[in-house]
Design a protein around this motif. Sequence first.
Motif, PDB file in Angstrom:
ATOM      1  N   MET A 116       0.822  -1.209   0.000  1.00 42.40           N
ATOM      2  CA  MET A 116       0.000   0.000   0.000  1.00 42.40           C
ATOM      3  C   MET A 116       0.861   1.266   0.000  1.00 42.40           C
ATOM      4  SD  MET A 116      -3.273  -0.609  -0.145  1.00 42.40           S
ATOM      5  CE  MET A 116      -4.539  -1.834   0.234  1.00 42.40           C
ATOM      6  N   LYS A 117       1.937   1.231   0.739  1.00 42.80           N
ATOM      7  CA  LYS A 117       2.828   2.392   0.784  1.00 42.80           C
ATOM      8  C   LYS A 117       3.421   2.663  -0.596  1.00 42.80           C
ATOM      9  CE  LYS A 117       6.886   4.187   3.244  1.00 42.80           C
ATOM     10  NZ  LYS A 117       7.904   3.889   4.307  1.00 42.80           N
ATOM     11  N   ALA A 118       3.862   1.600  -1.267  1.00 40.97           N
ATOM     12  CA  ALA A 118       4.442   1.764  -2.602  1.00 40.97           C
ATOM     13  C   ALA A 118       3.393   2.239  -3.601  1.00 40.97           C
ATOM     14  CB  ALA A 118       5.057   0.449  -3.060  1.00 40.97           C
ATOM     15  N   ALA A 119       2.174   1.697  -3.501  1.00 44.61           N
ATOM     16  CA  ALA A 119       1.108   2.128  -4.405  1.00 44.61           C
ATOM     17  C   ALA A 119       0.810   3.609  -4.218  1.00 44.61           C
ATOM     18  CB  ALA A 119      -0.149   1.300  -4.169  1.00 44.61           C
ATOM     19  N   ARG A 174      -4.578   5.413   4.630  1.00 42.00           N
ATOM     20  CA  ARG A 174      -3.377   6.061   5.189  1.00 42.00           C
ATOM     21  C   ARG A 174      -2.337   6.359   4.118  1.00 42.00           C
ATOM     22  NH1 ARG A 174      -3.994   2.233   9.495  1.00 42.00           N
ATOM     23  NH2 ARG A 174      -2.200   1.018   8.784  1.00 42.00           N
ATOM     24  N   ASN A 175      -2.462   5.696   2.983  1.00 40.83           N
ATOM     25  CA  ASN A 175      -1.478   5.888   1.909  1.00 40.83           C
ATOM     26  C   ASN A 175      -2.074   6.564   0.678  1.00 40.83           C
ATOM     27  OD1 ASN A 175       1.199   4.449   2.728  1.00 40.83           O
ATOM     28  ND2 ASN A 175      -0.424   3.071   3.417  1.00 40.83           N
ATOM     29  N   GLY A 176      -3.206   7.227   0.857  1.00 43.47           N
ATOM     30  CA  GLY A 176      -3.768   8.022  -0.220  1.00 43.47           C
ATOM     31  C   GLY A 176      -4.549   7.248  -1.257  1.00 43.47           C
ATOM     32  N   LEU A 177      -5.031   6.051  -0.888  1.00 43.82           N
ATOM     33  CA  LEU A 177      -5.840   5.257  -1.805  1.00 43.82           C
ATOM     34  C   LEU A 177      -7.233   5.041  -1.224  1.00 43.82           C
ATOM     35  CD1 LEU A 177      -2.728   3.604  -1.800  1.00 43.82           C
ATOM     36  CD2 LEU A 177      -3.791   2.988  -3.962  1.00 43.82           C
ATOM     37  N   GLU A 178      -8.175   4.728  -2.100  1.00 37.56           N
ATOM     38  CA  GLU A 178      -9.541   4.466  -1.671  1.00 37.56           C
ATOM     39  C   GLU A 178     -10.090   3.281  -2.450  1.00 37.56           C
ATOM     40  OE1 GLU A 178     -13.941   6.666  -1.544  1.00 37.56           O
ATOM     41  OE2 GLU A 178     -12.154   7.770  -2.199  1.00 37.56           O
ATOM     42  N   ARG A 179     -10.784   2.390  -1.736  1.00 34.93           N
ATOM     43  CA  ARG A 179     -11.394   1.262  -2.446  1.00 34.93           C
ATOM     44  C   ARG A 179     -12.593   1.752  -3.241  1.00 34.93           C
ATOM     45  NH1 ARG A 179     -15.157  -2.680  -0.706  1.00 34.93           N
ATOM     46  NH2 ARG A 179     -14.728  -2.248   1.499  1.00 34.93           N
TER      47      ARG A 179
END
Length: 200
Positions: A116-119, A174-179
């Motif tokens: 998730m951090k890398a994504a 937390r890493n700027g993504l959303e499902r």
Amino acid sequence: MKRNAPAVARNREPLTAILAEELPDSGMVLEVASGTGEHAVYFAERFPELHWQPSDPDAGARASIVAWQKESELANLALPIALDAGEEEWPECALSAMLCINMVHISRWAASEGLMKAAGRLLPQGAPLILYGPYLEPDVETARSNLEFDASLKARNMEWGLRPIGAMDRLAERNGLERTRRVAMPANNLTLIYRKQGTK
């Protein structure tokens, strides 16, 4: 050198249908934990405008991927890179999408954190991180086969096991993504689509 995973033949066509709806028209797709390499060959053949970059931390798996890649002779399928999702070292490259099949439950939690951090760092705004595998869902009865699978994984390694979707969602946020999507798949699996959000 080539390895075979029976599950690939069962899930590759349903996955292809989802990928056709979620992947961009062009660019690079990084597949994390590519395993045997069969998925990479299958998808690279069906999405010729995309460049496929397989990866795996295991040398034996990478050898299998190389064997499949050389046999396929696909120009848009790269040789695999060594990548451990739980480590800090990730390739700094321009990605259009990330794909991860059946890794989250057969790895330590740090691998999901690293993924998730890398994504969040490598994907451009709107680009997808696509996950496939079994997950635990609130208010949804877990299939007995998945509960038994979860128990067997934890018996092998206490750091493994099926992850709650809520935990994955919070990690993504937390890493700027959303499902943005959840799709029920064969054999009590799910495909989860996360997309990189714009800065607030």
